[in-house]
Scaffold this active site. Structure first.
Site, PDB file in Angstrom:
ATOM      1  N   GLU A  58       0.651  -1.284   0.132  1.00 15.91           N
ATOM      2  CA  GLU A  58       0.510  -0.380  -0.170  1.00 15.91           C
ATOM      3  C   GLU A  58       0.746   1.113   0.535  1.00 15.91           C
ATOM      4  O   GLU A  58       0.595   2.461  -0.986  1.00 15.91           O
ATOM      5  CB  GLU A  58      -0.966  -0.110   1.343  1.00 15.91           C
TER       6      GLU A  58
ATOM      7  N   GLU B  82       2.724  10.635   9.940  1.00 13.53           N
ATOM      8  CA  GLU B  82       3.294  10.644  11.872  1.00 13.53           C
ATOM      9  C   GLU B  82       3.532   9.693  12.267  1.00 13.53           C
ATOM     10  O   GLU B  82       4.791   9.484  12.685  1.00 13.53           O
ATOM     11  CB  GLU B  82       2.983  11.081  13.193  1.00 13.53           C
TER      12      GLU B  82
HETATM   13  C1  FAD Z   1      -9.949   8.759   2.567  1.00 14.84           C
HETATM   14  C2  FAD Z   1      -9.593   7.182   3.957  1.00 14.84           C
HETATM   15  C3  FAD Z   1      -9.721   5.902   3.395  1.00 14.84           C
HETATM   16  C4  FAD Z   1      -9.397   4.517   3.953  1.00 14.84           C
HETATM   17  N1  FAD Z   1      -9.740   3.561   4.295  1.00 14.84           N
HETATM   18  C5  FAD Z   1      -9.715   2.779   4.955  1.00 14.84           C
HETATM   19  C6  FAD Z   1     -10.148   1.331   4.010  1.00 14.84           C
HETATM   20  O1  FAD Z   1     -10.344   0.500   3.537  1.00 14.84           O
HETATM   21  N2  FAD Z   1      -9.913   0.283   5.288  1.00 14.84           N
HETATM   22  C7  FAD Z   1      -9.690   1.218   6.622  1.00 14.84           C
HETATM   23  O2  FAD Z   1      -8.954  -0.598   7.500  1.00 14.84           O
HETATM   24  N3  FAD Z   1      -9.067   1.980   7.044  1.00 14.84           N
HETATM   25  C8  FAD Z   1      -8.679   3.083   6.145  1.00 14.84           C
HETATM   26  N4  FAD Z   1      -8.879   4.265   6.179  1.00 14.84           N
HETATM   27  C9  FAD Z   1      -8.840   4.651   8.498  1.00 14.84           C
HETATM   28  C10 FAD Z   1      -7.893   4.725   8.444  1.00 14.84           C
HETATM   29  O3  FAD Z   1      -6.513   3.827   8.127  1.00 14.84           O
HETATM   30  C11 FAD Z   1      -6.956   5.915   9.492  1.00 14.84           C
HETATM   31  O4  FAD Z   1      -7.882   6.484   9.723  1.00 14.84           O
HETATM   32  C12 FAD Z   1      -5.578   5.905  10.086  1.00 14.84           C
HETATM   33  O5  FAD Z   1      -4.616   5.146   9.949  1.00 14.84           O
HETATM   34  C13 FAD Z   1      -5.620   6.772  10.952  1.00 14.84           C
HETATM   35  O6  FAD Z   1      -7.071   5.800  12.036  1.00 14.84           O
HETATM   36  P1  FAD Z   1      -6.912   6.790  13.367  1.00 14.84           P
HETATM   37  O7  FAD Z   1      -8.508   7.533  11.586  1.00 14.84           O
HETATM   38  O8  FAD Z   1      -8.493   6.409  13.909  1.00 14.84           O
HETATM   39  O9  FAD Z   1      -6.766   8.258  13.503  1.00 14.84           O
HETATM   40  P2  FAD Z   1      -5.722   8.386  14.997  1.00 14.84           P
HETATM   41  O10 FAD Z   1      -5.312   7.079  15.287  1.00 14.84           O
HETATM   42  O11 FAD Z   1      -6.956   8.269  16.200  1.00 14.84           O
HETATM   43  O12 FAD Z   1      -4.943   9.267  14.914  1.00 14.84           O
HETATM   44  C14 FAD Z   1      -5.610  10.579  14.829  1.00 14.84           C
HETATM   45  C15 FAD Z   1      -4.287  11.726  14.629  1.00 14.84           C
HETATM   46  O13 FAD Z   1      -3.159  11.105  16.070  1.00 14.84           O
HETATM   47  C16 FAD Z   1      -1.839  11.048  15.019  1.00 14.84           C
HETATM   48  N5  FAD Z   1      -1.164   9.789  15.996  1.00 14.84           N
HETATM   49  C17 FAD Z   1      -1.767   8.967  16.700  1.00 14.84           C
HETATM   50  N6  FAD Z   1      -1.703   7.942  16.557  1.00 14.84           N
HETATM   51  C18 FAD Z   1       0.602   8.833  16.843  1.00 14.84           C
HETATM   52  C19 FAD Z   1       1.208   8.740  17.164  1.00 14.84           C
HETATM   53  N7  FAD Z   1       1.691   7.645  17.689  1.00 14.84           N
HETATM   54  N8  FAD Z   1       2.130   9.576  17.253  1.00 14.84           N
HETATM   55  C20 FAD Z   1       1.835  10.773  16.328  1.00 14.84           C
HETATM   56  N9  FAD Z   1       1.409  10.861  16.215  1.00 14.84           N
HETATM   57  C21 FAD Z   1      -0.051  10.120  16.230  1.00 14.84           C
HETATM   58  C22 FAD Z   1      -2.345  10.445  13.906  1.00 14.84           C
HETATM   59  O14 FAD Z   1      -1.330  10.789  13.488  1.00 14.84           O
HETATM   60  C23 FAD Z   1      -3.466  11.488  13.501  1.00 14.84           C
HETATM   61  O15 FAD Z   1      -3.664  12.564  13.088  1.00 14.84           O
HETATM   62  C24 FAD Z   1      -8.886   5.451   5.680  1.00 14.84           C
HETATM   63  C25 FAD Z   1      -8.995   6.481   5.830  1.00 14.84           C
HETATM   64  C26 FAD Z   1      -9.795   7.209   4.553  1.00 14.84           C
HETATM   65  C27 FAD Z   1      -9.254   9.047   5.661  1.00 14.84           C
END
Ligand code: FAD
Lengths: 323, 387
Positions: free
Chosen positions: B243, B372
């Site tokens: 990916e 990040e």
């Molecule tokens: C358009 C789109 C398509 C997607 N498609 C899929 C899909 O098909 N299947 C699927 O399973 N998921 C999918 N996702 C989900 C995506 O993988 C997650 O949104 C992503 O992994 C972040 O997780 P979260 O949204 O829970 O954010 P969080 O993990 O809650 O993060 C929120 C913020 O905190 C920061 N953060 C979190 N942990 C840390 C750390 N350790 N250090 C520094 N900063 C940190 C992040 O960088 C982010 O800015 C998709 C997301 C989008 C936007």
């Protein structure tokens, strides 16, 4: 399509790196700041023994007859140690120009350069000052639309002091006895080629220098403790470093592409390699300057060093002379 | 080093170019996040597959052409240059496909890949959960082995294309006593199974580009497990590598955006030049896209010679996602007051689909592991900084 270096090229890089890292230490560079002229003839002899002074000199003139593509990885290593000696200038700019001029001038000087017995530098109109003119036995200088060759006794030099003690910069006045080597279109082509080669040399050295700054900063931030931990474990510090690593990663291939273009064409298309080399340095529209090359590396390296990085004798500071 | 394409590579380029010229639909398809558009895109996948262009890197026995990575890059260059439809089955062909090649049984490959290649089965990716985003090891959805079936309960979210997809692949906790990345298993689930509820989620553009998936005692045959039970994490890391790495976002996509950006700048030069920074940003975008291309060719050549892609897939992901954001932000400044207008607005002349692209570019630094998280990986695994 094979965008990789040969085993031989990679081995050569490795052995040159080993040599330079062992020999061209920050201590040795700083010691040279104290000497008259600031250059290290013993080091030049060592470089000659490794064949490096003659690396781009045609075999017929006693060199190794290698190309910009063979040299580009070595230029990166010169940057890695911030080598003050004008090896990149000589091998990548002056020697190819002299070879292209050919004739008696080339036959007279190239064997001496390969043997490490003579040095040649190039000064073009766009260079305000000429680097290392004081140790040059031969200078190829642009005078308007003409290129002239002058021996050391045919020029008058005036020293221009730089903030970087490793940089030795001179304004050059040429006595009328100098020999004209090219005029008009021929001179213009030589000059354009030299600028391409020079841009490649700057970009390649900047890659090495950035890598060195990353290595030094990773080491320092892994050792230095604050709040009871290495400062390198803090995410704000890590992310600065990751940003530099990303930019550096993407500057390599364009630089290698430029080296390929220069090596592949005896008469490279003028715009392309230069544009790519500039891009590798992260600046557009003019030649990269060391303050900007590659983006962020220098600034972040200095920043994460904290107070000590601002000291004159710090290793990072020894990289000041790249140009 | 030899940067000249071989005769065979040039012939391959010619072949795909003329096929695309004859087959790419003249009018752009509707968005694949609408019911009608999804259908159109599915049909396009079947058309591609008929020409054996579905996934050129796959072996011939599976409908591919056994191409190497250089030919793959050539294919992509021609595909984007022809402005052919986006790939509705990207989760399948670019992510699950290569993972199946590495971990799947012969039976699974034969059963799954051909239908994937012709768009008959479109795939969604089910990793994220409400409490497992960046911290994917916090996955809680469970799969319990009962006889020859897994019984799945829990919830996935942000699942791209899940609204109309046929299958999803995902990770489920098979060992209830396990913690973090142990005890997870990679399972393929038909989305029409009893007990599944898919709830569409509208994205910034208002269309349901992703969905929540609820699992209520969903039964899945055990032959849909990919890799060993409890080995899900390692299998998923391979998928994540594809990916972030070479497959999902090949350089051609960004080079095409860069070319379009140059066109946009040229068409609006007079107003754009009032801010000299705009021209600089256009040039920078073009050069960065070229850098990405050259770097990818270098990596592909290294991989062709047996090298491995490591933490640099994380540098990749940061580079392309930020490049995409920069290019679209630049387009927005060139469009000026028109930038916010929907394409059908009377004053929206020449806005193209930049607004959609700009919205989507905002998600680049989030999906496929946030930038990040990639920076953490680069600092710790590539540079060796302390944890
Ligand atoms: C358009 C789109 C398509 C997607 N498609 C899929 C899909 O098909 N299947 C699927 O399973 N998921 C999918 N996702 C989900 C995506 O993988 C997650 O949104 C992503 O992994 C972040 O997780 P979260 O949204 O829970 O954010 P969080 O993990 O809650 O993060 C929120 C913020 O905190 C920061 N953060 C979190 N942990 C840390 C750390 N350790 N250090 C520094 N900063 C940190 C992040 O960088 C982010 O800015 C998709 C997301 C989008 C936007």
């Amino acid at each position: 399509m094979d965008f990789t270096f040969t085993e031989d090229q990679l081995l050569f890089q490795e052995s040159v790196r080993d040599f330079l890292v062992n020999e061209v230490t920050p201590e040795r560079i700083r010691a040279s700041w104290e000497t008259d002229g600031g250059r290290d003839p013993a080091l030049w002899r060592q470089l000659a023994e490794l064949g490096l002074t003659g690396i781009t000199v045609p075999e017929a003139h006693g060199g190794l007859g290698m190309s910009a593509l063979d040299f580009v990885l070595l230029a990166q290593e010169c940057g890695y140690v911030a080598l003050p000696e004008p090896l990149v200038h000589s091998a990548l700019v002056a020697v190819p120009m002299l070879s292209a001029i050919g004739g008696e001038l080339a036959a007279q000087w190239l064997p001496k350069i390969a043997a490490g017995e003579a040095k040649v530098v190039v000064g073009l109109a766009q260079n305000l000052v000429v680097e290392d003119a004081h140790i040059a036995d031969l200078l190829i200088l642009q005078q308007g639309e003409t290129l002239v060759a002058a021996t050391a006794d045919q020029v008058v030099l005036e020293h221009n002091e730089s903030i970087d003690p490793s940089r030795k910069l001179f304004t050059v006045a040429v006595r009328p006895v100098a020999t004209t080597v090219a005029t008009g279109a021929e001179a213009a082509t030589l000059i354009a080629d030299a600028l391409n080669h020079g841009a490649l040399g700057c970009a390649a050295q900047a890659l090495g220098l950035a890598q060195r700054m990353i290595d030094l900063t990773v080491k320092y931030t892994s050792e230095r403790q604050q709040f009871g931990k290495p400062i390198g474990s803090f995410q704000a510090v890590k992310h600065h470093m990751a940003n530099v690593a990303v930019r550096l990663e993407y500057a390599k291939a364009p630089t290698h592409r430029a080296a390929y273009a220069i090596a592949a064409a005896s008469q490279p298309r003028l715009s392309r390699p230069r544009r790519i080399a500039r891009q590798a340095g992260g600046v557009r529209g003019r030649e990269p300057r060391r303050e900007e090359l590659p983006p962020g590396a220098r600034r972040d390296g200095l920043h994460l060093g904290g107070g000590p990085a601002y000291l004159h004798e710090k290793g990072l500071g020894a990289g000041e002379h790249l140009g | 080093m030899d940067l000249v394409f071989t005769e065979q590579q040039n012939a391959f380029r010619e072949e795909i170019r003329s096929w695309l010229a004859a087959n790419v639909p003249a009018a752009p398809l509707q968005s694949f996040d609408t019911a009608e558009g999804f259908k159109q895109h599915r049909e396009w996948e079947a058309t591609l597959n008929k020409g054996r262009w579905g996934m050129v890197t796959w072996p011939e026995a599976l409908g591919g052409r056994g191409c190497d990575l250089i030919e793959w890059l050539i294919f992509e260059e021609e595909y984007y240059r022809a402005r052919a439809p986006l790939r509705v089955n990207q989760n399948g062909i670019f992510l699950l496909g290569p993972t199946l090649m590495e971990y799947g049984t012969e039976e699974q490959k034969a059963r799954i890949l051909p239908k994937m290649a012709n768009g008959e089965e479109v795939w969604a990716q089910g990793w994220s959960e409400p409490n497992a985003g960046s911290d994917m090891a916090a996955i809680r959805s469970t799969a319990k082995l009962e006889g020859d079936k897994y019984v799945i309960n829990g919830q996935k979210t942000w699942s791209t294309r899940a609204v109309w997809a046929d299958w999803c692949f995902g990770m489920f906790r098979t060992d209830p006593a396990s913690e973090r990345h142990r005890g997870l298993t990679f399972i393929l689930v038909p989305l029409n199974s009893p007990g599944i509820t898919v709830r569409p989620i509208p994205q910034l553009d208002g269309l349901p580009g992703f969905a929540e998936i609820f699992f209520d005692n969903v039964e899945v045959a055990v032959e849909n497990r990919l890799g060993d039970e409890g080995a899900g994490w390692n299998v998923a890391m391979a998928t994540a590598g594809f990916e972030r790495g070479l497959m999902l976002r090949s350089p051609a996509r960004f080079q095409e955006t860069a070319r379009r950006l140059v066109e946009l700048y040229t068409a609006n030069r007079e107003s754009a030049d009032r801010d000299p920074a705009v021209k600089d940003a256009v040039i920078r975008a073009y050069l960065d896209a070229e850098s990405y291309c050259l770097t990818t060719y270098q990596t592909a050549c290294r991989l062709n010679k047996g090298g491995k892609i490591g933490a640099e897939s994380s540098t990749n992901k940061i580079f392309w996602s930020e490049l995409d954001q920069n290019m679209h932000a630049t387009a927005m400044s060139i469009l000026g007051a028109r930038a916010e207008l929907l394409p059908h607005a009377p004053a929206a002349q020449g806005v193209g689909n930049w607004l959609d692209g700009w919205l989507f570019s905002q998600s680049g630094p989030i999906y496929a592991g946030t930038n990040e998280v990639q920076r953490n990986i680069i600092a710790e695994r590539m540079l060796g900084m302390p944890r």
